[in-house]
Design a protein around this motif. Sequence first.
Motif, PDB file in Angstrom:
ATOM      1  N   ASN A 141     -93.980-105.734  -9.343  1.00 37.46           N
ATOM      2  CA  ASN A 141     -92.877-104.907 -10.386  1.00 37.46           C
ATOM      3  C   ASN A 141     -92.053-105.771 -11.164  1.00 37.46           C
ATOM      4  O   ASN A 141     -92.048-105.426 -12.214  1.00 37.46           O
ATOM      5  N   SER A 142     -91.853-107.151 -10.684  1.00 37.26           N
ATOM      6  CA  SER A 142     -90.918-108.044 -11.313  1.00 37.26           C
ATOM      7  C   SER A 142     -91.783-108.537 -12.717  1.00 37.26           C
ATOM      8  O   SER A 142     -91.242-109.264 -13.579  1.00 37.26           O
ATOM      9  N   LEU A 143     -93.056-108.625 -12.474  1.00 34.16           N
ATOM     10  CA  LEU A 143     -93.873-109.207 -13.534  1.00 34.16           C
ATOM     11  C   LEU A 143     -93.995-108.276 -14.896  1.00 34.16           C
ATOM     12  O   LEU A 143     -94.327-108.896 -15.868  1.00 34.16           O
ATOM     13  N   LEU A 171    -101.690-107.735 -27.481  1.00 31.38           N
ATOM     14  CA  LEU A 171    -102.112-108.552 -26.015  1.00 31.38           C
ATOM     15  C   LEU A 171    -100.893-108.317 -24.946  1.00 31.38           C
ATOM     16  O   LEU A 171    -100.873-107.760 -23.888  1.00 31.38           O
ATOM     17  N   SER A 172     -99.691-108.268 -25.470  1.00 30.56           N
ATOM     18  CA  SER A 172     -98.441-107.999 -24.614  1.00 30.56           C
ATOM     19  C   SER A 172     -98.774-106.456 -24.064  1.00 30.56           C
ATOM     20  O   SER A 172     -98.680-106.215 -22.980  1.00 30.56           O
ATOM     21  N   ASP A 173     -98.988-105.329 -25.002  1.00 27.30           N
ATOM     22  CA  ASP A 173     -99.220-104.044 -24.459  1.00 27.30           C
ATOM     23  C   ASP A 173    -100.233-104.132 -23.367  1.00 27.30           C
ATOM     24  O   ASP A 173    -100.314-103.407 -22.502  1.00 27.30           O
ATOM     25  N   MET A 174    -101.448-104.759 -23.712  1.00 33.31           N
ATOM     26  CA  MET A 174    -102.439-104.776 -22.686  1.00 33.31           C
ATOM     27  C   MET A 174    -102.122-105.528 -21.504  1.00 33.31           C
ATOM     28  O   MET A 174    -102.140-104.996 -20.126  1.00 33.31           O
ATOM     29  N   ALA A 210     -99.953-102.911 -19.666  1.00 28.01           N
ATOM     30  CA  ALA A 210    -100.713-101.720 -19.334  1.00 28.01           C
ATOM     31  C   ALA A 210    -101.511-102.304 -17.822  1.00 28.01           C
ATOM     32  O   ALA A 210    -101.937-101.296 -16.943  1.00 28.01           O
ATOM     33  N   ALA A 211    -102.013-103.638 -17.841  1.00 28.43           N
ATOM     34  CA  ALA A 211    -102.648-104.175 -16.865  1.00 28.43           C
ATOM     35  C   ALA A 211    -101.848-103.916 -15.564  1.00 28.43           C
ATOM     36  O   ALA A 211    -102.085-103.818 -14.182  1.00 28.43           O
ATOM     37  N   LYS A 270     -99.099 -95.685 -19.666  1.00 26.44           N
ATOM     38  CA  LYS A 270    -100.392 -94.846 -20.192  1.00 26.44           C
ATOM     39  C   LYS A 270    -100.147 -94.651 -21.885  1.00 26.44           C
ATOM     40  O   LYS A 270     -99.393 -94.086 -22.371  1.00 26.44           O
ATOM     41  N   PHE A 271    -101.204 -95.410 -22.389  1.00 30.88           N
ATOM     42  CA  PHE A 271    -101.049 -95.446 -23.920  1.00 30.88           C
ATOM     43  C   PHE A 271    -102.289 -94.538 -24.288  1.00 30.88           C
ATOM     44  O   PHE A 271    -103.414 -94.499 -23.838  1.00 30.88           O
TER      45      PHE A 271
END
Lengths: 341, 351
Positions: free
Chosen positions: A261-263, A326-329, A332-333, A339-340
């Motif tokens: 969660n902290s990541l 990439l940040s958004d990916m 999401a990971a 949820k995009f």
Amino acid sequence: MTAYFIRRFLLIVPTFLGITILIFVITRFVPGGPIERIIAQAQQQALEGGGTAVSETVQRQPLSDDQIDLLKKYYGFDKPVLVSYVTWLGKLVRGDLGISTRYYDPVWEMIRERIPISLYFGLLTLIATYGVCIPLGIAKAIRHKSAFDDASSVLVFVGYAIPGWVAGILMILVFSSHWELFPLGELVGENFETMSLWEKALDLAWHSMLPLMAYLIGAFSFMTFLMKNTLMDNLAADYVRTAMAKGLTFRRAVFGHALRNSLIPIATTFGNNISVILSGSFLVEKVFNIDGMGLLGYESVVERDYPVVMGVLAISSMLFLVGNILSDMCVAAVDPRVKFE
Amino acid sequence: MTDGYPILAVNHLVAAFDTEAGRVRAVNDVSFSLEAGTILGLVGESGCGKSVTALSIMRLLPRPTGIIESGSIRLNDTDLVKLAPDQMQRIRGRRIGMIFQEPMTALNPVHRIGRQLVEVFALHRPDVDAGQRVQEAVALLSHVGIPEARARMDEYPHQISGGMRQRVMIAMALAGKPDVLIADEPTTALDVTIQAQILELILDLQKETGMAVLFITHALGVIAQICQDVAVMYAGQIVESAPVTALFKDPRHPYTQGLLTSMPRLSSENKSTLPIIQGTVPSLSQLPPGCLGPLFFTGTLGVPIGDGSEKRKAASCGKPKDGFSHPRRCAAKKGGAGACGGRCFANCGTR
């Protein structure tokens, strides 16, 4: 979610178009340019050649109008703005960044030569930042308010207060000049070519040490405290208490539950760091005399070498756009709630 | 498991927090015992120390500020206060299960429900192999009333409703087959219909497994519905404890009386003002030492109005009347007057 990211990648096109317009307009309309530089050079030459009795020629413009027109034609300033923008953009899309007005080398070649250097430092900095900041942040969060936490905070804050290049100068003064432990600058030693592979690696590491520290010192505090604070927030969260109530050890509750969660906030900064990898810091490069992308960009601005300025800006903004996605990916990971659509 | 013997006995528990304003005793000399196979209700208003009591039993007080100052918490013959952390770990989830108030945040948002539940089996039933654990987890989820349990296993907490999450919490608390279940306001965050369902579920599971339940709530209605015994907490102390019928029929402490008077009833006159307990709970750091009685009797604190105010007059300090001679019925029922540690209101005049 795949559709979303495809849309995001398609959106790069109009965004990048906007950026190119900005880059072009700025470089075209700010005062000073290759012609002014050549005029200044001519003045300089006239001054040196003519000795004392040249004040009149110096006051005047040394180049004739014909010469200037010729130069304008050479640099493409004779065409209307729109036409030259479209020409430039057409070349840019084909990967042709033009020719440096200072070195008369193809811009792409100049940038390509420096990419390995910037990439080397960028990747090392990235790995070192995450490799040090995440464990340090975790340790600080777990031992909050301990002597270790306080001492490392002081260190981290001092690092934050000192810009990387200032720290670089200080380190050169202390470690290179005074104690002569490290080289004064450059990426490799003088007789690098003659060394064996092992010696080369050692030499490179020896030369990289101080610049790497200078790079790290700024990024350090932000990431460390981001890690520490988010982990502390999560350690106080209900679900960590639940995990403990299930019978997990504190250690397993931290690493199995709170850490992921902290990541999440750390993941949001990942893309930006990717784009920083290549651009580097021109000040640190200047201090250590490392010929990377940052220094190239800086010198081209100072020397009004616009094709290089435009090339560097176009490439780094492109990286930034990709980095954001990439940040958004990454987010999401790490976070299933994201949820995009 | 036979009913009647105290499975969990809390004696003179003092739990405190180190704050910047000094040490605050959130739980101050609390004693009660939970008998096997029964449900004990712990009732009181926000901040009275109910949850701190529960967390003390679990030894999960926030570190490093929260500490157990003194007292003992005996689970059968083990004093939990004295246990080493690794021994305590084996108690949590295995011997004592706990359900929390807020199902929205009590589950890890980034782990699937199945993983969070299977974790408990992995911890407390290491003999069971992985496939079996998943099967048992699915069975347990259906047992607590989750439809399509198999599919739910692969979902994340944000994908299911609050009531379902609380059911998952209950399943997690029960997975280790604990002897004692601590339910810390498990229905507070839920709407009334779901509250009733969850209460019924806890009651059913209690009957089925025979475990003892410490049920923490601020709702007296819930207490009346499910508990055998009840302890009323105020400002870190238990002010009255009694079997549930006795307490509702004949509340002896002015605070309990105030609480009961403040409940809206079907029999009360339409659109009349609801009696309230006036004032607020004093800050725990400014509490006078010793007995809280004088606070009630001199009216500096919660004063029941309506019919309570007459009783207050009758019970002014130093002149205890009949009903107030010993309002704090001791948790140790057979212990008599002495068992309450001499902190009863009868003593307030001579304190």
